[in-house]
Design a protein around this motif. Structure first.
Motif, short mmCIF file in Angstrom:
data_model
loop_
_atom_site.label_atom_id
_atom_site.label_comp_id
_atom_site.label_asym_id
_atom_site.label_seq_id
_atom_site.Cartn_x
_atom_site.Cartn_y
_atom_site.Cartn_z
N LEU A 50 0.83 -1.20 0.00
CA LEU A 50 0.00 0.00 0.00
C LEU A 50 0.87 1.25 0.00
O LEU A 50 2.04 1.22 0.35
N VAL B 132 -6.49 5.00 3.77
CA VAL B 132 -7.09 3.75 3.29
C VAL B 132 -7.95 4.03 2.06
O VAL B 132 -7.83 3.35 1.03
N ASN C 280 -5.84 4.73 -1.00
CA ASN C 280 -5.28 3.53 -1.59
C ASN C 280 -6.31 2.80 -2.44
O ASN C 280 -6.01 2.36 -3.55
N VAL C 281 -7.52 2.65 -1.93
CA VAL C 281 -8.56 1.94 -2.66
C VAL C 281 -8.96 2.71 -3.92
O VAL C 281 -9.31 2.12 -4.96
N LEU D 249 -14.98 -0.98 0.63
CA LEU D 249 -14.46 -1.14 1.99
C LEU D 249 -15.45 -1.90 2.87
O LEU D 249 -15.06 -2.74 3.67
N LEU E 118 -14.32 -3.32 6.16
CA LEU E 118 -13.61 -2.14 6.65
C LEU E 118 -14.43 -0.87 6.45
O LEU E 118 -13.87 0.21 6.22
N TYR F 61 -13.34 2.83 7.62
CA TYR F 61 -11.88 2.89 7.76
C TYR F 61 -11.22 3.84 6.76
O TYR F 61 -10.01 4.02 6.80
N GLN G 29 -5.76 -6.30 8.19
CA GLN G 29 -6.48 -5.15 7.66
C GLN G 29 -5.82 -4.60 6.41
O GLN G 29 -6.48 -4.18 5.47
N ARG G 30 -4.48 -4.63 6.39
CA ARG G 30 -3.78 -4.16 5.18
C ARG G 30 -4.11 -5.05 3.99
O ARG G 30 -4.27 -4.56 2.86
N VAL H 163 -7.41 -4.08 2.67
CA VAL H 163 -7.32 -2.88 1.84
C VAL H 163 -6.78 -3.22 0.46
O VAL H 163 -7.27 -2.73 -0.57
N ARG I 209 -8.73 -2.59 -2.97
CA ARG I 209 -8.17 -1.83 -4.10
C ARG I 209 -8.31 -2.63 -5.41
O ARG I 209 -8.62 -2.07 -6.46
#
Length: 247
Positions: free
Chosen positions: A101, A107, A110-111, A133, A138, A141, A153-154, A157, A161
């Protein structure tokens, strides 16, 4: 690791969004003792969940690079639907082992990255980011920073994405291998749920035989760059896979 979600039947998973993937005589060789892959003949139906297993050096990473368009076959052809793959294709996305990321983005940022490249209008982009998300568990978030997230969680994400751009083929390169058993099981269940709702075609690469059998409708085993097994997951077990891979 055993995912707890019941695997849908082949009829129930008929695709509405996924795309057929076909490999005809695909070959890529490195030379100097590196096996590469091929020749491979393989068909993945639209909406199917395929797991590819094999030890280090079996050709899994090379295969994934070919499917993603990062490598060009030296012989043979890869097709998405009826179109040859000649490079990175907007109809597919790749989720790797490391989330990779952008630490300077939130967050949500990134998405939104792939959606920005698609030049989606801001309002539509924001809505899709939040919807995606929520899909990966998420919701809310979006404003957080990458350093505030756990490893699991990463990866959520990273998956969000990939899904935000609405791919028809989702490639996953051992995405849960760095996570603890509990987190891996939770994310595996969530991935199955997402696949079931999105009907995207999935190719999931792993060295974990239990993971492959828990997730896939079908399992392909590679050894020395060659396909040594192709079967329905429900008809296989870890012992047979291990015996096949060990030759």
């Amino acid at each position: 690791m055993t995912a707890t979600m019941t695997r849908p039947t082949a009829d129930a998973s008929a695709a509405t969004q996924g795309i057929r993937l076909t490999l005809d005589g695909v070959t890529y060789r490195y030379g100097r003792g590196h096996a590469g892959v091929g020749p491979l003949d393989l068909r993945v139906d639209a909406g199917e969940f395929l797991c590819v297993v094999g030890p280090s050096g079996s050709g899994k990473s090379t295969l994934l690079s070919l499917l993603a368009g990062f490598l060009r076959p030296q012989a043979g052809q890869i097709r998405l639907g009826d179109t040859p793959v000649r490079g990175p294709d907007p109809r597919l996305t790749l989720v790797q082992q490391e989330a990779a990321l952008f630490p300077w983005r939130t967050v949500a940022g990134n998405v939104a990255f792939g959606l920005e490249r698609q030049r989606l209008p801001r309002a539509e982009r924001d809505t899709r980011v939040e919807d995606t998300l929520r899909l990966v568990g998420l919701g809310g978030y979006g404003p957080r920073r990458v350093h505030e997230l756990s490893g699991g969680q990463r990866q959520r994400v990273s998956l969000a994405r990939a899904l935000a751009v609405r791919p028809r083929l989702l490639l996953l390169d051992e995405p849960f291998s760095a996570l603890d058993d509990r987190t891996r099981t939770v994310l595996s269940d969530e991935l199955l749920s997402i696949w079931w709702s999105q009907k995207v075609t999935v190719v999931f690469v792993t060295h974990n035989l239990e993971e492959a059998l828990a997730l896939g409708q079908r399992v392909v085993a590679l050894r020395g760059g060659e396909m040594v097994l192709d079967g329905a997951a429900r008809e296989l077990n870890v012992a047979r896979l291990r015996e096949t891979l060990e030759g």
